[in-house]
Structures are given as structure tokens and as C-alpha cells.
Design a protein around this motif. Structure first.
Motif, PDB file in Angstrom:
ATOM      1  N   THR A 294      -5.684   1.258   3.555  1.00  0.00           N
ATOM      2  CA  THR A 294      -5.009  -0.041   3.622  1.00  0.00           C
ATOM      3  C   THR A 294      -3.728   0.044   4.453  1.00  0.00           C
ATOM      4  O   THR A 294      -3.408  -0.890   5.194  1.00  0.00           O
ATOM      5  CB  THR A 294      -4.705  -0.552   2.205  1.00  0.00           C
TER       6      THR A 294
ATOM      7  N   THR B 231      -7.044  11.074  -5.351  1.00  0.00           N
ATOM      8  CA  THR B 231      -7.900  10.154  -6.090  1.00  0.00           C
ATOM      9  C   THR B 231      -8.489   9.117  -5.139  1.00  0.00           C
ATOM     10  O   THR B 231      -8.045   8.968  -4.003  1.00  0.00           O
ATOM     11  CB  THR B 231      -7.115   9.435  -7.201  1.00  0.00           C
ATOM     12  N   ALA B 232      -9.488   8.416  -5.625  1.00  0.00           N
ATOM     13  CA  ALA B 232     -10.116   7.381  -4.808  1.00  0.00           C
ATOM     14  C   ALA B 232      -9.133   6.254  -4.515  1.00  0.00           C
ATOM     15  O   ALA B 232      -9.148   5.683  -3.421  1.00  0.00           O
ATOM     16  CB  ALA B 232     -11.340   6.837  -5.520  1.00  0.00           C
ATOM     17  N   GLU B 233      -8.285   5.954  -5.471  1.00  0.00           N
ATOM     18  CA  GLU B 233      -7.314   4.878  -5.277  1.00  0.00           C
ATOM     19  C   GLU B 233      -6.311   5.216  -4.178  1.00  0.00           C
ATOM     20  O   GLU B 233      -5.919   4.361  -3.394  1.00  0.00           O
ATOM     21  CB  GLU B 233      -6.568   4.582  -6.585  1.00  0.00           C
ATOM     22  N   SER B 234      -5.900   6.477  -4.115  1.00  0.00           N
ATOM     23  CA  SER B 234      -4.955   6.859  -3.058  1.00  0.00           C
ATOM     24  C   SER B 234      -5.633   6.848  -1.693  1.00  0.00           C
ATOM     25  O   SER B 234      -4.989   6.542  -0.686  1.00  0.00           O
ATOM     26  CB  SER B 234      -4.340   8.225  -3.354  1.00  0.00           C
ATOM     27  N   SER B 235      -6.912   7.156  -1.652  1.00  0.00           N
ATOM     28  CA  SER B 235      -7.643   7.093  -0.378  1.00  0.00           C
ATOM     29  C   SER B 235      -7.745   5.657   0.122  1.00  0.00           C
ATOM     30  O   SER B 235      -7.546   5.395   1.311  1.00  0.00           O
ATOM     31  CB  SER B 235      -9.047   7.669  -0.544  1.00  0.00           C
ATOM     32  N   ILE B 236      -8.047   4.744  -0.781  1.00  0.00           N
ATOM     33  CA  ILE B 236      -8.125   3.338  -0.406  1.00  0.00           C
ATOM     34  C   ILE B 236      -6.753   2.819   0.007  1.00  0.00           C
ATOM     35  O   ILE B 236      -6.628   2.040   0.961  1.00  0.00           O
ATOM     36  CB  ILE B 236      -8.710   2.496  -1.558  1.00  0.00           C
ATOM     37  N   SER B 237      -5.709   3.259  -0.665  1.00  0.00           N
ATOM     38  CA  SER B 237      -4.356   2.840  -0.291  1.00  0.00           C
ATOM     39  C   SER B 237      -3.979   3.374   1.081  1.00  0.00           C
ATOM     40  O   SER B 237      -3.339   2.672   1.868  1.00  0.00           O
ATOM     41  CB  SER B 237      -3.347   3.310  -1.330  1.00  0.00           C
TER      42      SER B 237
ATOM     43  N   LEU C 201       2.047   1.770  -3.490  1.00  0.00           N
ATOM     44  CA  LEU C 201       0.973   2.337  -4.298  1.00  0.00           C
ATOM     45  C   LEU C 201       0.754   3.816  -3.986  1.00  0.00           C
ATOM     46  O   LEU C 201       0.477   4.611  -4.887  1.00  0.00           O
ATOM     47  CB  LEU C 201      -0.326   1.572  -4.074  1.00  0.00           C
TER      48      LEU C 201
ATOM     49  N   ALA D 190       0.821  -1.211   0.000  1.00  0.00           N
ATOM     50  CA  ALA D 190       0.000   0.000   0.000  1.00  0.00           C
ATOM     51  C   ALA D 190       0.855   1.262   0.000  1.00  0.00           C
ATOM     52  O   ALA D 190       0.506   2.249  -0.651  1.00  0.00           O
ATOM     53  CB  ALA D 190      -0.939  -0.008   1.191  1.00  0.00           C
TER      54      ALA D 190
ATOM     55  N   LEU E 166       0.622   6.547  -6.986  1.00  0.00           N
ATOM     56  CA  LEU E 166      -0.675   7.095  -7.375  1.00  0.00           C
ATOM     57  C   LEU E 166      -0.730   8.593  -7.111  1.00  0.00           C
ATOM     58  O   LEU E 166      -0.142   9.080  -6.142  1.00  0.00           O
ATOM     59  CB  LEU E 166      -1.795   6.413  -6.590  1.00  0.00           C
TER      60      LEU E 166
END
Length: 62
Positions: free
Chosen positions: A40, A31-37, A23, A20, A27
Motif C-alpha cells: 500500500t 506478517t501478511a498485514e505488514s506485507s500488504i501495508s 500501520l 500505511a 505491525l
């Protein structure tokens, strides 16, 4: 038996956190992906903390 499960959890937590963090570095922020990372990373660190406490208690008991 608890020690084996805790070691597996510790290894999984370290793997999860490292992936994570990698990532997060790659990233774009916001973005949504960085928030999820980021979430995590937090979960991985929590897993590392819990399993470290379990290992400490297991070793102290022996």
C-alpha cells in the motif's frame, strides 16, 4: 478539470501513504498485514508520483 482530479488524487495518495506507514510502524514485520501495508505504501507513492506529474504538466501548459 484535470487539475482538480490531480489534486484529489494527490490528497488521496498522501492519506493512503501516511496511513500505511503508520500501520507499518505498529505491525510486527514478517506478517501478511505488514506485507500488504508495504504494498500500500508503494501504491500510494506511485499515486503521488503520477498526480504530481499531471499537476506539473497542467501548470506548465497554462
Amino acid at each position: 478539470m484535470v487539475g482538480l482530479i490531480a489534486r484529489a488524487g494527490l490528497a488521496f495518495g498522501v492519506l493512503l501513504t501516511l496511513a500505511a506507514v503508520l500501520l507499518l510502524l505498529l505491525l510486527p514485520s514478517g506478517t501478511a498485514e505488514s506485507s500488504i501495508s508495504a504494498l500500500t505504501v508503494g501504491l500510494g507513492l506511485f499515486l503521488i508520483l503520477i498526480t504530481s506529474i499531471a499537476l506539473y504538466i497542467e501548470r506548465k501548459r497554462r
